[in-house]
Motif scaffolding. Structure first.
Motif, PDB file in Angstrom:
ATOM      1  N   ILE A   1       0.881  10.687  21.983  1.00 18.91           N
ATOM      2  CA  ILE A   1       0.785  11.308  23.611  1.00 18.91           C
ATOM      3  C   ILE A   1       2.398  11.567  24.792  1.00 18.91           C
ATOM      4  CG2 ILE A   1      -0.292  11.309  25.964  1.00 18.91           C
ATOM      5  CD1 ILE A   1      -2.285  11.188  23.952  1.00 18.91           C
ATOM      6  N   TYR A   2       3.212   9.498  24.416  1.00 16.74           N
ATOM      7  CA  TYR A   2       3.524   8.947  25.313  1.00 16.74           C
ATOM      8  C   TYR A   2       4.992   9.460  24.909  1.00 16.74           C
ATOM      9  CZ  TYR A   2       0.445   7.400  28.677  1.00 16.74           C
ATOM     10  OH  TYR A   2      -0.567   7.076  29.991  1.00 16.74           O
ATOM     11  N   ASN A   3       5.783   9.558  25.658  1.00 17.08           N
ATOM     12  CA  ASN A   3       7.430   9.311  25.122  1.00 17.08           C
ATOM     13  C   ASN A   3       8.469   7.964  24.671  1.00 17.08           C
ATOM     14  OD1 ASN A   3      10.230  10.061  24.469  1.00 17.08           O
ATOM     15  ND2 ASN A   3      10.457  10.735  26.734  1.00 17.08           N
ATOM     16  N   THR A   4       8.028   7.397  23.845  1.00 15.46           N
ATOM     17  CA  THR A   4       8.141   5.848  23.527  1.00 15.46           C
ATOM     18  C   THR A   4       9.523   6.373  22.264  1.00 15.46           C
ATOM     19  OG1 THR A   4       6.528   6.278  21.362  1.00 15.46           O
ATOM     20  CG2 THR A   4       5.787   5.100  23.264  1.00 15.46           C
ATOM     21  N   PRO A   5      10.218   5.444  22.483  1.00 10.84           N
ATOM     22  CA  PRO A   5      10.297   4.137  23.135  1.00 10.84           C
ATOM     23  C   PRO A   5      11.037   4.131  24.300  1.00 10.84           C
ATOM     24  CG  PRO A   5      12.058   5.062  22.029  1.00 10.84           C
ATOM     25  CD  PRO A   5      11.654   5.490  21.937  1.00 10.84           C
ATOM     26  N   HIS A   6      10.388   5.395  25.426  1.00  7.77           N
ATOM     27  CA  HIS A   6      11.681   5.340  26.209  1.00  7.77           C
ATOM     28  C   HIS A   6       9.883   5.287  27.752  1.00  7.77           C
ATOM     29  CE1 HIS A   6      12.795   6.898  30.179  1.00  7.77           C
ATOM     30  NE2 HIS A   6      11.679   7.628  30.491  1.00  7.77           N
ATOM     31  N   ASP A   7       9.056   5.458  27.819  1.00  4.79           N
ATOM     32  CA  ASP A   7       7.711   5.483  28.400  1.00  4.79           C
ATOM     33  C   ASP A   7       6.774   3.477  27.862  1.00  4.79           C
ATOM     34  OD1 ASP A   7       7.517   8.050  29.199  1.00  4.79           O
ATOM     35  OD2 ASP A   7       6.325   8.505  28.153  1.00  4.79           O
ATOM     36  N   ARG A   8       7.234   2.628  28.588  1.00  2.00           N
ATOM     37  CA  ARG A   8       6.296   0.843  28.516  1.00  2.00           C
ATOM     38  C   ARG A   8       5.189   1.324  28.125  1.00  2.00           C
ATOM     39  NH1 ARG A   8      12.074  -1.287  27.677  1.00  2.00           N
ATOM     40  NH2 ARG A   8      12.865  -0.357  28.222  1.00  2.00           N
ATOM     41  N   ILE A   9       5.107   0.826  27.310  1.00  2.00           N
ATOM     42  CA  ILE A   9       3.011   0.359  26.784  1.00  2.00           C
ATOM     43  C   ILE A   9       3.359  -1.115  27.418  1.00  2.00           C
ATOM     44  CG2 ILE A   9       1.133   0.254  25.138  1.00  2.00           C
ATOM     45  CD1 ILE A   9       3.158   2.725  23.853  1.00  2.00           C
ATOM     46  N   VAL A  10       2.276  -1.217  27.743  1.00  2.38           N
ATOM     47  CA  VAL A  10       2.258  -2.952  27.768  1.00  2.38           C
ATOM     48  C   VAL A  10       1.043  -3.370  27.976  1.00  2.38           C
ATOM     49  CG1 VAL A  10       1.667  -4.036  30.247  1.00  2.38           C
ATOM     50  CG2 VAL A  10       3.071  -3.244  30.245  1.00  2.38           C
ATOM     51  N   TRP A  11       0.729  -4.695  26.630  1.00  4.97           N
ATOM     52  CA  TRP A  11      -0.454  -5.114  25.815  1.00  4.97           C
ATOM     53  C   TRP A  11      -1.404  -5.985  26.735  1.00  4.97           C
ATOM     54  CZ3 TRP A  11      -1.728  -1.389  22.219  1.00  4.97           C
ATOM     55  CH2 TRP A  11      -0.537  -0.468  21.828  1.00  4.97           C
TER      56      TRP A  11
ATOM     57  N   PRO B   1       0.658  -1.110  -0.238  1.00  3.84           N
ATOM     58  CA  PRO B   1       0.148   0.053  -0.511  1.00  3.84           C
ATOM     59  C   PRO B   1       0.907   1.578   0.218  1.00  3.84           C
ATOM     60  CG  PRO B   1      -0.154  -1.015   2.044  1.00  3.84           C
ATOM     61  CD  PRO B   1       0.985  -1.541   1.457  1.00  3.84           C
ATOM     62  N   HIS B   2       0.032   2.547  -0.319  1.00  2.00           N
ATOM     63  CA  HIS B   2       0.707   3.987  -0.335  1.00  2.00           C
ATOM     64  C   HIS B   2       1.225   4.013   0.575  1.00  2.00           C
ATOM     65  CE1 HIS B   2       2.154   7.015  -1.984  1.00  2.00           C
ATOM     66  NE2 HIS B   2       1.191   8.278  -1.360  1.00  2.00           N
ATOM     67  N   THR B   3       2.368   4.202   1.707  1.00  2.00           N
ATOM     68  CA  THR B   3       1.542   4.943   2.980  1.00  2.00           C
ATOM     69  C   THR B   3       3.063   6.148   3.163  1.00  2.00           C
ATOM     70  OG1 THR B   3       3.444   3.402   3.589  1.00  2.00           O
ATOM     71  CG2 THR B   3       0.955   2.677   4.194  1.00  2.00           C
ATOM     72  N   PRO B   4       2.997   6.847   2.306  1.00  2.00           N
ATOM     73  CA  PRO B   4       3.490   7.863   2.751  1.00  2.00           C
ATOM     74  C   PRO B   4       4.168   8.520   4.154  1.00  2.00           C
ATOM     75  CG  PRO B   4       1.921   9.108   1.693  1.00  2.00           C
ATOM     76  CD  PRO B   4       2.159   7.685   2.158  1.00  2.00           C
ATOM     77  N   LEU B   5       3.009   8.919   4.477  1.00  2.00           N
ATOM     78  CA  LEU B   5       3.418   9.585   6.127  1.00  2.00           C
ATOM     79  C   LEU B   5       3.949   8.426   7.082  1.00  2.00           C
ATOM     80  CD1 LEU B   5       3.470  11.435   8.037  1.00  2.00           C
ATOM     81  CD2 LEU B   5       0.420  11.122   9.138  1.00  2.00           C
ATOM     82  N   LEU B   6       3.462   7.157   6.649  1.00  2.00           N
ATOM     83  CA  LEU B   6       3.317   6.165   8.155  1.00  2.00           C
ATOM     84  C   LEU B   6       5.072   5.795   7.559  1.00  2.00           C
ATOM     85  CD1 LEU B   6       3.344   3.602  10.169  1.00  2.00           C
ATOM     86  CD2 LEU B   6       2.338   2.138   8.019  1.00  2.00           C
ATOM     87  N   ASN B   7       5.915   6.085   6.385  1.00  2.00           N
ATOM     88  CA  ASN B   7       6.923   5.393   5.996  1.00  2.00           C
ATOM     89  C   ASN B   7       8.343   6.503   6.751  1.00  2.00           C
ATOM     90  OD1 ASN B   7       6.039   3.576   4.499  1.00  2.00           O
ATOM     91  ND2 ASN B   7       6.410   4.780   2.486  1.00  2.00           N
ATOM     92  N   ARG B   8       7.314   8.300   6.907  1.00  2.00           N
ATOM     93  CA  ARG B   8       8.159   8.602   7.825  1.00  2.00           C
ATOM     94  C   ARG B   8       8.620   8.761   8.964  1.00  2.00           C
ATOM     95  NH1 ARG B   8       4.890  14.101   5.371  1.00  2.00           N
ATOM     96  NH2 ARG B   8       4.421  14.089   7.152  1.00  2.00           N
ATOM     97  N   ILE B   9       7.827   7.769   9.658  1.00  2.00           N
ATOM     98  CA  ILE B   9       7.753   7.390  11.244  1.00  2.00           C
ATOM     99  C   ILE B   9       8.954   7.018  11.463  1.00  2.00           C
ATOM    100  CG2 ILE B   9       6.601   5.927  13.220  1.00  2.00           C
ATOM    101  CD1 ILE B   9       4.982   8.492  11.791  1.00  2.00           C
ATOM    102  N   ASP B  10       9.422   7.357  13.196  1.00  2.00           N
ATOM    103  CA  ASP B  10      10.665   6.961  13.153  1.00  2.00           C
ATOM    104  C   ASP B  10      11.312   6.828  14.596  1.00  2.00           C
ATOM    105  OD1 ASP B  10      13.789   6.756  13.361  1.00  2.00           O
ATOM    106  OD2 ASP B  10      13.793   8.094  13.801  1.00  2.00           O
ATOM    107  N   GLN B  11      11.057   5.673  15.097  1.00  2.00           N
ATOM    108  CA  GLN B  11      10.436   5.008  16.112  1.00  2.00           C
ATOM    109  C   GLN B  11       9.156   5.734  17.547  1.00  2.00           C
ATOM    110  OE1 GLN B  11      12.476   2.471  17.333  1.00  2.00           O
ATOM    111  NE2 GLN B  11      13.572   2.558  15.319  1.00  2.00           N
ATOM    112  N   GLY B  12       8.584   6.167  16.675  1.00  2.00           N
ATOM    113  CA  GLY B  12       7.404   6.154  17.410  1.00  2.00           C
ATOM    114  C   GLY B  12       7.204   7.823  17.845  1.00  2.00           C
ATOM    115  N   ALA B  13       8.653   8.549  18.221  1.00  2.00           N
ATOM    116  CA  ALA B  13       8.826   9.281  18.764  1.00  2.00           C
ATOM    117  C   ALA B  13       8.406  10.561  17.506  1.00  2.00           C
ATOM    118  CB  ALA B  13      10.329  10.051  19.058  1.00  2.00           C
ATOM    119  N   SER B  14       8.134  10.522  16.272  1.00  2.00           N
ATOM    120  CA  SER B  14       7.235  11.267  15.328  1.00  2.00           C
ATOM    121  C   SER B  14       6.572  11.916  15.195  1.00  2.00           C
ATOM    122  CB  SER B  14       8.478  11.472  13.589  1.00  2.00           C
ATOM    123  OG  SER B  14       7.233   9.842  14.039  1.00  2.00           O
TER     124      SER B  14
END
Length: 117
Positions: free
Chosen positions: A70-80, A10-23
């Motif tokens: 909202i969170y500072n990932t990956p510093h802030d941890r998320i539990v699934w 799929p065409h994902t121009p915005l997703l392709n720019r994401i870097d480690q969640g912080a952006s």
């Protein structure tokens, strides 16, 4: 027959720019909506290539984007609570290019794995 339908990246121009969640922090509401659409499309594509369960991941796409916004990932941890919910998280945290290796020897785990970064 479903197997006759070509599955294309799929065409994902915005997703392709994401870097480690912080952006995700700087994205506006319209961009966040676009990101969820692209993330959902890529999730369907990647799980279709490697196999796995995409229902749980599809159910948390908006939640995953909101948490990373909202969170500072990956510093802030998320539990699934369900391992398959981590697929969108893995895509947003720098493992998008590895999703094709899901559940293969030496590839990404189908469940959360602390050693994966």
């Amino acid at each position: 027959m479903l197997s006759d339908i070509p599955i294309t990246l799929p065409h994902t121009p915005l997703l392709n720019r994401i870097d480690q969640g912080a952006s995700l922090h700087h994205l506006n509401t319209q961009e966040l909506v676009q990101l969820t659409e692209e993330l959902r499309a890529y999730l369907l594509y990647s799980v279709g290539q490697s196999g796995g369960h995409f229902g749980a991941g599809l159910g948390v796409v908006e939640l995953t984007v909101a948490l990373h916004h909202i969170y500072n990932t990956p510093h802030d941890r998320i539990v699934w609570d369900v391992g398959h919910q981590t697929y969108p998280h893995k895509i947003l945290t720098g493992r998008m290019g590895q999703m094709h290796s899901m559940r293969q020897a030496g590839g990404l785990a189908g469940f959360p794995k602390r050693a994966e970064r």
